[in-house]
Design an enzyme around this catalytic site. Structure first.
Site, PDB file in Angstrom:
ATOM      1  N   LEU A 281      -9.978   4.880  45.184  1.00 18.82           N
ATOM      2  CA  LEU A 281     -10.549   5.842  46.117  1.00 18.82           C
ATOM      3  C   LEU A 281     -11.993   6.084  45.686  1.00 18.82           C
ATOM      4  O   LEU A 281     -12.289   6.100  44.488  1.00 18.82           O
ATOM      5  CB  LEU A 281      -9.784   7.167  46.095  1.00 18.82           C
ATOM      6  N   ASP A 282     -12.883   6.275  46.655  1.00 21.20           N
ATOM      7  CA  ASP A 282     -14.258   6.616  46.315  1.00 21.20           C
ATOM      8  C   ASP A 282     -14.274   7.893  45.480  1.00 21.20           C
ATOM      9  O   ASP A 282     -13.400   8.757  45.605  1.00 21.20           O
ATOM     10  CB  ASP A 282     -15.092   6.844  47.578  1.00 21.20           C
ATOM     11  N   ARG A 283     -15.296   8.037  44.647  1.00 18.67           N
ATOM     12  CA  ARG A 283     -15.416   9.226  43.815  1.00 18.67           C
ATOM     13  C   ARG A 283     -15.319  10.505  44.648  1.00 18.67           C
ATOM     14  O   ARG A 283     -14.648  11.463  44.265  1.00 18.67           O
ATOM     15  CB  ARG A 283     -16.749   9.207  43.060  1.00 18.67           C
ATOM     16  N   ARG A 378     -15.134   5.871  56.341  1.00 18.11           N
ATOM     17  CA  ARG A 378     -16.477   6.462  56.435  1.00 18.11           C
ATOM     18  C   ARG A 378     -17.331   5.720  57.459  1.00 18.11           C
ATOM     19  O   ARG A 378     -18.048   6.326  58.253  1.00 18.11           O
ATOM     20  CB  ARG A 378     -17.133   6.457  55.054  1.00 18.11           C
TER      21      ARG A 378
END
Length: 450
Positions: A281-283, A378
Site C-alpha cells: 500500500l502507498d505510504r 488515485r
C-alpha cells in the site's frame, strides 16, 4: 478511456460508508479472463501472433486467457511455447518474463491438475536451463515464476515433492538476491522466540507511533493488518531511519515490516527486498494489508495476486465531487503508466453541492480494482472522474479547499484520504474489512454540516 455504467449485485441498495463491506463479491477464473473472446479464425493464426495480440490488449491477463483457451486442445511442448514467446516478445526481457509467467500461471486455473502440473514444471525447467546458458538475452525466472509454478504443481497430490523442490529453488533465489545482510538478520532472529503480532500489538503501535494499527486476522501462516496512513510498508533502502533509537525514543519513519521484525513477529523470506510483503500500500494509504509468515503461503499468495483471484475494495474522499454527467456507478478502463487498468466504482455520498460551489464539494467513493497497477485508484479518481483524492500530493491538490482544522495532522504524516477497506483471498479463506480511520471524522463532520 472507457467509462461504462453497469448493474450488478454489489451496486444495489443504499450506499453508506458504514455498510460498504456488507455484500459479498466474487469472480471466477473464467469471468476474469473472458472479457475478450477468441475470434472464429483465431486458430488459423500462429501462436506467436496471438501471443503478441493478447499481450498488447491485456498484458498478463491476455496471455493467461490465451493459454487457457489451449486447455481443451493438445498443449504444445515446452520448447515450442518458449520459442513462440521469445519471438512474440521481440527480445524484450520484461515482456518475455511476463508472458512466460502468465503461461505457467494459467496452469493454476485449468481443469486437468496432473497435466497442468507437468506442463508448468516442463516450462519452468526449460526456462531455467536457457537462462543459465544465455542470461544476457533470456529473461531470468523471478519470485512470480516460482510462486505460480509452485501453486500449479502443488494442485497435483502426486507432484508434492516436485512442488517442494520448486519452493526450494525460490528460497535459493531469494537468498542470492537478498545478500549477506539478510542472512545475518535471519540468524539473529532465530535466537529469539517468535511472537504473534496480536500479542505485541501495544508495542507495535508504540513503535509506529500510531494507535490505528490493528490485527485483522492472524494465523501461524499469515497476518492481515490494518496499516495506518503515513506508515511505509517497508524501506527498500535500509537506513537508520527505520530503527528504534536508544533510550526507547521512536523515529518518525519506522516501517510496518521494521516494527513487526523488531517485535520478533515471524515473516516469510521469499521477498528478497522485504520479509513477508506480498503486496504494498502507498505510504499515504491506510487499510488491509497481507503479510506472509511462511514461505509456502507466501508463494501461494503471490500466485493468487498474479492471477487476479484476490478481491480488494477501497474507499476514498475526493474533491471536487464527480460531476453529475458521470454515472453514480460504473467501470473505469483507463491505462495507468501505459498499462491496462480497470476499476469498478460507485459514489457513496456527496457533500457540499447544495451550496452551489462545485469546487468546494466532495464525495466518498468506493472502488474495486480489477487489475493491480501502482497508484491505480488515485489515477482513476483523478483522470477518470476528475475527482482527485484529497491530499494526494501527486495526482491531486492539497486540501486547501477543505477545513484546515485537521490539515496539520494529515500532511505531517504524509496521509491522504484513501483506505483499503476490504481484502478477500478465497483460496486462503481470508475475508476481512478495516474501519475507516478515525481522523477522517473531522472532515466528514464538516461536510455533513454543509
Amino acid at each position: 478511456f472507457v467509462l461504462t455504467c453497469r448493474s450488478s449485485s454489489w451496486l444495489e441498495g443504499k450506499a453508506t460508508l458504514a455498510g460498504l463491506c456488507a455484500r459479498p463479491w466474487s469472480r471466477t477464473a473464467s469471468a476474469i479472463f473472458s472479457s475478450s473472446s477468441t475470434s472464429a479464425g483465431a486458430d488459423e493464426k500462429s501462436l506467436t501472433e496471438r501471443l503478441r495480440q493478447s499481450y498488447s490488449r491485456q498484458e498478463s491477463d491476455g496471455v493467461m486467457e490465451l493459454a487457457l483457451s489451449h486447455s481443451d486442445k493438445i498443449t504444445p511442448p515446452a520448447e515450442q511455447i518458449f520459442a513462440h514467446i521469445q519471438e512474440a516478445s521481440a527480445n524484450q526481457k520484461g515482456v518475455e518474463a511476463t508472458m512466460l509467467n502468465s503461461w505457467i500461471a494459467s496452469k493454476m486455473l485449468g481443469s486437468e491438475a496432473h497435466q497442468d502440473a507437468s506442463n508448468a514444471l516442463d516450462l519452468l525447467n526449460l526456462w531455467e536451463e536457457k537462462a543459465s546458458y544465455d542470461g544476457e538475452t533470456v529473461a531470468t525466472p523471478d519470485l512470480v515464476t516460482y510462486s505460480v509454478a509452485y501453486s500449479a504443481i502443488s494442485r497435483d497430490e502426486r507432484r508434492i515433492d516436485d512442488a517442494n523442490i520448486v519452493l526450494a529453488r525460490a528460497q535459493k533465489w531469494s537468498k542470492k538476491v537478498a545478500g549477506s545482510k539478510r542472512r545475518r538478520a535471519l540468524a539473529a532472529a532465530r535466537r529469539h522466540k517468535p511472537n504473534n503480532a496480536e500479542d505485541r500489538i501495544d508495542d507495535i503501535r508504540e513503535l509506529l507511533n500510531d494507535s490505528e494499527f490493528d490485527v485483522l486476522l492472524e494465523t501461524s501462516d499469515f497476518l492481515v493488518a490494518n496499516k495506518p496512513a503515513g506508515i511505509a510498508c517497508s524501506h527498500r533502502v535500509v537506513t537508520t531511519a527505520g530503527k528504534k533509537r536508544s533510550k526507547g525514543r521512536k523515529t518518525s519513519d519506522m516501517s510496518l515490516v521494521d516494527a513487526l521484525l523488531h517485535c520478533n513477529v515471524q515473516l516469510s523470506t521469499l521477498n528478497a527486498e522485504s520479509q513477508g510483503l506480498v503486496h504494498r500500500l502507498d505510504r499515504g494509504t491506510s487499510g488491509c494489508i497481507f503479510l506472509a509468515k511462511t514461505d509456502p503461503i507466501h508463494a501461494h499468495a503471490v500466485a493468487q495476486f498474479f492471477t487476479r483471484q484476490v478481491r480488494k475494495s477501497y474507499v476514498t474522499l475526493v474533491s471536487p465531487a464527480p460531476a453529475k454527467r458521470f454515472p453514480e456507478s460504473g467501470t473505469l478502463d483507463i491505462p495507468v503508466n501505459g498499462r491496462p487498468a480497470r476499476s469498478d466504482f460507485r459514489v457513496l455520498e456527496r457533500f457540499g453541492e447544495s451550496a452551489g460551489h462545485a469546487q468546494n464539494s466532495a464525495a466518498t467513493i468506493e472502488m474495486r480494482t480489477l487489475t493491480g497497477r501502482k497508484h491505480q485508484v488515485r489515477v482513476h479518481a483523478s483522470q477518470g472522474l476528475n475527482a482527485p483524492v484529497v491530499n494526494d500530493p501527486v495526482y491531486g491538490v492539497a486540501a486547501a479547499n477543505l477545513p484546515q482544522i485537521a490539515n496539520k495532522e494529515t500532511t505531517s504524516r504524509e496521509r491522504f484520504f484513501l483506505h483499503a477497506a476490504t481484502l478477500s483471498i478465497p483460496a486462503l479463506d481470508i475475508s476481512v474489512e478495516a474501519p475507516v480511520p478515525g481522523w477522517w471524522k473531522t472532515y466528514m463532520d464538516h461536510f455533513e454540516k454543509q
